[in-house]
Design an enzyme around this catalytic site. Structure first.
Site, PDB file in Angstrom:
ATOM      1  N   PHE A  96       0.855  -1.183   0.000  1.00  0.00           N
ATOM      2  CA  PHE A  96       0.000   0.000   0.000  1.00  0.00           C
ATOM      3  C   PHE A  96       0.898   1.242   0.000  1.00  0.00           C
ATOM      4  O   PHE A  96       1.989   1.229   0.562  1.00  0.00           O
ATOM      5  CB  PHE A  96      -0.897  -0.016   1.248  1.00  0.00           C
ATOM      6  CG  PHE A  96      -1.826   1.154   1.353  1.00  0.00           C
ATOM      7  CD1 PHE A  96      -2.742   1.420   0.349  1.00  0.00           C
ATOM      8  CD2 PHE A  96      -1.782   1.992   2.450  1.00  0.00           C
ATOM      9  CE1 PHE A  96      -3.613   2.509   0.442  1.00  0.00           C
ATOM     10  CE2 PHE A  96      -2.647   3.076   2.562  1.00  0.00           C
ATOM     11  CZ  PHE A  96      -3.555   3.330   1.549  1.00  0.00           C
ATOM     12  N   ASP A 167       6.178  -3.239   8.821  1.00  0.00           N
ATOM     13  CA  ASP A 167       4.818  -2.768   8.552  1.00  0.00           C
ATOM     14  C   ASP A 167       3.930  -4.007   8.598  1.00  0.00           C
ATOM     15  O   ASP A 167       3.889  -4.793   7.651  1.00  0.00           O
ATOM     16  CB  ASP A 167       4.766  -2.087   7.177  1.00  0.00           C
ATOM     17  CG  ASP A 167       3.364  -1.621   6.802  1.00  0.00           C
ATOM     18  OD1 ASP A 167       2.396  -1.990   7.493  1.00  0.00           O
ATOM     19  OD2 ASP A 167       3.239  -0.883   5.798  1.00  0.00           O
ATOM     20  N   HIS A 170      -0.945  -6.069   7.620  1.00  0.00           N
ATOM     21  CA  HIS A 170      -1.680  -7.251   7.142  1.00  0.00           C
ATOM     22  C   HIS A 170      -1.513  -8.441   8.078  1.00  0.00           C
ATOM     23  O   HIS A 170      -1.941  -9.537   7.725  1.00  0.00           O
ATOM     24  CB  HIS A 170      -1.114  -7.719   5.782  1.00  0.00           C
ATOM     25  CG  HIS A 170      -1.275  -6.762   4.672  1.00  0.00           C
ATOM     26  ND1 HIS A 170      -0.863  -7.039   3.383  1.00  0.00           N
ATOM     27  CD2 HIS A 170      -1.824  -5.528   4.621  1.00  0.00           C
ATOM     28  CE1 HIS A 170      -1.138  -6.006   2.590  1.00  0.00           C
ATOM     29  NE2 HIS A 170      -1.707  -5.081   3.319  1.00  0.00           N
ATOM     30  N   GLN A 193      -7.739  -0.084  10.375  1.00  0.00           N
ATOM     31  CA  GLN A 193      -8.703   0.417   9.399  1.00  0.00           C
ATOM     32  C   GLN A 193      -9.717  -0.711   9.158  1.00  0.00           C
ATOM     33  O   GLN A 193      -9.431  -1.880   9.429  1.00  0.00           O
ATOM     34  CB  GLN A 193      -7.915   0.825   8.136  1.00  0.00           C
ATOM     35  CG  GLN A 193      -8.729   1.192   6.911  1.00  0.00           C
ATOM     36  CD  GLN A 193      -8.936  -0.004   6.008  1.00  0.00           C
ATOM     37  OE1 GLN A 193      -8.178  -0.954   6.021  1.00  0.00           O
ATOM     38  NE2 GLN A 193      -9.994   0.053   5.225  1.00  0.00           N
ATOM     39  N   LYS A 196      -8.908  -4.276   7.873  1.00  0.00           N
ATOM     40  CA  LYS A 196      -7.807  -5.032   8.478  1.00  0.00           C
ATOM     41  C   LYS A 196      -8.315  -6.118   9.430  1.00  0.00           C
ATOM     42  O   LYS A 196      -9.503  -6.247   9.641  1.00  0.00           O
ATOM     43  CB  LYS A 196      -6.845  -4.060   9.179  1.00  0.00           C
ATOM     44  CG  LYS A 196      -6.257  -3.005   8.214  1.00  0.00           C
ATOM     45  CD  LYS A 196      -5.343  -3.620   7.172  1.00  0.00           C
ATOM     46  CE  LYS A 196      -5.141  -2.751   5.943  1.00  0.00           C
ATOM     47  NZ  LYS A 196      -4.334  -1.578   6.109  1.00  0.00           N
ATOM     48  N   ARG A 225       5.560  15.754  23.877  1.00  0.00           N
ATOM     49  CA  ARG A 225       5.600  15.633  25.347  1.00  0.00           C
ATOM     50  C   ARG A 225       6.425  14.428  25.752  1.00  0.00           C
ATOM     51  O   ARG A 225       6.543  13.463  25.004  1.00  0.00           O
ATOM     52  CB  ARG A 225       4.188  15.425  25.891  1.00  0.00           C
ATOM     53  CG  ARG A 225       3.276  16.598  25.695  1.00  0.00           C
ATOM     54  CD  ARG A 225       1.923  16.318  26.371  1.00  0.00           C
ATOM     55  NE  ARG A 225       1.111  17.521  26.311  1.00  0.00           N
ATOM     56  CZ  ARG A 225       0.077  17.678  25.486  1.00  0.00           C
ATOM     57  NH1 ARG A 225      -0.281  16.714  24.666  1.00  0.00           N
ATOM     58  NH2 ARG A 225      -0.597  18.810  25.480  1.00  0.00           N
ATOM     59  N   TYR A 232       2.315  20.952  29.585  1.00  0.00           N
ATOM     60  CA  TYR A 232       2.687  21.958  28.580  1.00  0.00           C
ATOM     61  C   TYR A 232       4.190  22.084  28.364  1.00  0.00           C
ATOM     62  O   TYR A 232       4.675  23.126  27.941  1.00  0.00           O
ATOM     63  CB  TYR A 232       2.031  23.306  28.889  1.00  0.00           C
ATOM     64  CG  TYR A 232       0.540  23.251  28.609  1.00  0.00           C
ATOM     65  CD1 TYR A 232       0.069  22.914  27.340  1.00  0.00           C
ATOM     66  CD2 TYR A 232      -0.395  23.496  29.612  1.00  0.00           C
ATOM     67  CE1 TYR A 232      -1.292  22.822  27.079  1.00  0.00           C
ATOM     68  CE2 TYR A 232      -1.762  23.404  29.354  1.00  0.00           C
ATOM     69  CZ  TYR A 232      -2.202  23.063  28.081  1.00  0.00           C
ATOM     70  OH  TYR A 232      -3.542  22.968  27.827  1.00  0.00           O
ATOM     71  N   ARG A 242      -2.788  10.797  18.755  1.00  0.00           N
ATOM     72  CA  ARG A 242      -3.416   9.997  19.813  1.00  0.00           C
ATOM     73  C   ARG A 242      -4.720   9.341  19.349  1.00  0.00           C
ATOM     74  O   ARG A 242      -5.519   9.965  18.655  1.00  0.00           O
ATOM     75  CB  ARG A 242      -3.702  10.887  21.033  1.00  0.00           C
ATOM     76  CG  ARG A 242      -2.473  11.464  21.698  1.00  0.00           C
ATOM     77  CD  ARG A 242      -2.857  12.214  22.978  1.00  0.00           C
ATOM     78  NE  ARG A 242      -3.914  13.184  22.746  1.00  0.00           N
ATOM     79  CZ  ARG A 242      -3.718  14.493  22.580  1.00  0.00           C
ATOM     80  NH1 ARG A 242      -2.493  14.999  22.626  1.00  0.00           N
ATOM     81  NH2 ARG A 242      -4.734  15.297  22.385  1.00  0.00           N
TER      82      ARG A 242
HETATM   83  C1  LIG Z   1      -3.595  -0.404   5.512  1.00  0.00           C
HETATM   84  C2  LIG Z   1      -2.133  -0.316   5.345  1.00  0.00           C
HETATM   85  C3  LIG Z   1      -1.381   0.744   5.860  1.00  0.00           C
HETATM   86  C4  LIG Z   1      -1.986   1.980   6.410  1.00  0.00           C
HETATM   87  O1  LIG Z   1      -2.935   1.833   7.362  1.00  0.00           O
HETATM   88  P1  LIG Z   1      -4.100   2.907   7.557  1.00  0.00           P
HETATM   89  O2  LIG Z   1      -4.621   2.568   8.902  1.00  0.00           O
HETATM   90  O3  LIG Z   1      -5.092   2.674   6.479  1.00  0.00           O
HETATM   91  O4  LIG Z   1      -3.501   4.251   7.499  1.00  0.00           O
HETATM   92  C5  LIG Z   1      -0.002   0.679   5.766  1.00  0.00           C
HETATM   93  N1  LIG Z   1       0.612  -0.339   5.171  1.00  0.00           N
HETATM   94  C6  LIG Z   1      -0.064  -1.359   4.624  1.00  0.00           C
HETATM   95  C7  LIG Z   1       0.688  -2.470   3.992  1.00  0.00           C
HETATM   96  C8  LIG Z   1      -1.470  -1.369   4.676  1.00  0.00           C
HETATM   97  O5  LIG Z   1      -2.137  -2.361   4.114  1.00  0.00           O
END
Ligand SMILES: *Cc1c(COP(=O)(O)O)cnc(C)c1O
Length: 408
Positions: A96, A167, A170, A193, A196, A225, A232, A242
């Site tokens: 992605f 990353d 998946h 998301q 997922k 922070r 602050y 967040r």
């Molecule tokens: C979905 C996805 C992201 C990003 O996630 P979001 O929560 O949609 O921003 C990053 N890397 C891969 C491989 C993804 O499939």
């Protein structure tokens, strides 16, 4: 066999795949509890804090930091890792956009590499070849839930003293030699998301077992922070990444479903592998024997049109959809995205780097092309179905193969 559904015949699928997202009384109660508590944001709250700790624990990591989404989780990790202008970060070409665009966010240059022809994960030969004195990090993407070869990749990262980031968008719950993904390098990022493996509509998390890195990443995610300091005081550059208490509460419940769901997906994928063995022209993503569990964000298989009378992939997908089999669009190659082809990406780079020729614009990515344009992605939600659902997926493919002539 009956006429193809695409040409007016009956569909192969007799009952719908399970509905997604999965929820019940527990999510409902969790959201209501947040509502009535009048604590809707994480800072004074307990839900998001509890969730990030539980998620990290599940993956056997020391720390978790809940983040607004998976893209932001990558941005936070890269910023905390000190990746910046003039640096290079190696990423797979088949992923992605966020894997590469998060690198541009920091001002560094993503260096795309082709993927393995069988697992569709980054080709480690090419990763090693792409390392230069500017290389700050490698982002591994566990494509479709299948881990990158972490034996080899951790060795490459160590040998060249380059940071390893995973990353895991998946791959919630995926394991390589029984070690959970997200724990091999400095940090792992996940997305929540809606598509997922677990979800709160949007959301993300960073996991790490490095105390110093955790502090740095937590600061970046909370306006610079430092944990425990006056509200602050802002010590470093950061932003507001967040996650809200609503999402933390929902994700806390979703996490309790992950183990069973992952097991089911893994088993159903094994069944599909078996059922596809005698279907000519269909080659499922290879399961490396060292992958002790694949979270299976998707069940990906290569489609060879030659075994289907030359019916192009798009037409095959259309016919599958008509049969009632869901599909998740495969990613286009990253290097081919407009952002890269039209030169916009250069605006994020330092002048020196922006002015250089970039190899990926001319270089071929044959395996990524093959993965991008000749695969079918059965989404993870379908893998939560029963045995009959799996049989129907394969029956639909066989039906299309038998009637291929009518589609040509
Ligand atoms: C979905 C996805 C992201 C990003 O996630 P979001 O929560 O949609 O921003 C990053 N890397 C891969 C491989 C993804 O499939």
């Amino acid at each position: 066999m009956a006429t193809l559904a695409l040409l007016g015949g009956p569909t192969t699928k007799t009952k719908p795949f399970p509905a997604w997202p999965v929820f019940d009384q527990q999510e409902r109660a969790a959201v209501l509890e947040v509502l009535e508590s009048r604590v809707w944001w994480r800072t004074p709250g307990t839900k998001t804090l509890g969730f990030e700790q539980a998620f990290a624990e599940y993956h056997r990591a020391k720390h978790g930091i809940a983040i607004t989404n998976g893209t932001h989780a990558l941005e936070v990790v890269l910023a905390a890792a000190g990746v910046s202008s003039g640096d290079e970060v190696i990423v797979p070409d088949y992923t992605f956009v966020a894997t590469a665009s998060s690198v541009l966010f920091t001002g560094a240059m993503p260096i795309m590499v082709d993927v393995d022809s069988e697992t569709f994960c980054m080709d480690l030969e090419q990763v090693e070849h792409a390392i230069t004195p500017r290389t700050k990090a490698i982002i591994a993407v566990h494509l479709g839930g299948h881990p990158v070869d972490m034996d080899r990749l951790t060795e490459i990262a160590r040998k060249h003293d380059v940071m390893l980031i995973e990353d895991c968008a998946h791959a919630h719950g995926s394991r390589w030699r029984d070690q959970y993904v997200g724990t091999f390098g400095i940090a792992g990022t996940f997305s929540f998301q809606e598509g997922k493996l677990m979800t709160a509509g949007e959301g993300g998390v960073v996991i790490t077992s490095d105390d110093q890195f955790e502090r740095a990443a937590r600061a970046v995610h909370d306006c610079g922070r430092m944990p425990g300091e006056w509200f602050y005081s802002h010590y470093v550059y950061g932003s507001n990444y967040r996650l809200s208490e609503w999402q933390g509460a929902v994700l806390g419940v979703q996490l309790t479903r992950l183990e069973d769901q992952t097991r089911r997906r893994h088993e159903n994928a094994n069944l599909l592998d078996k059922l596809f063995e005698d279907v000519e022209g269909i080659t499922p993503q290879r399961l490396d024997p060292r992958c002790s569990r694949n979270g299976h964000y998707a069940y990906i298989f290569h489609y060879d049109s030659a075994a289907f009378g030359g019916v192009p992939t798009e037409r095959f997908i259309e016919a599958m959809l008509a049969e009632g089999i869901t599909n998740q669009a495969a990613y286009p190659p990253v290097h081919a995205l407009d952002l890269f082809q039209n030169g916009e990406y250069r605006k994020r780079l330092c002048p020196e780097q922006a002015a250089e020729p970039h190899a990926f614009l001319k270089q071929p990515f044959p395996e990524t092309d093959r993965a991008a344009w000749q695969t079918y992605w059965v989404p993870q939600t379908a893998l939560l179905g029963d045995e009959e659902d799996m049989h129907e997926i394969v029956e639909a493919v066989k039906k299309i193969q038998e009637h291929a002539k009518e589609l040509a």
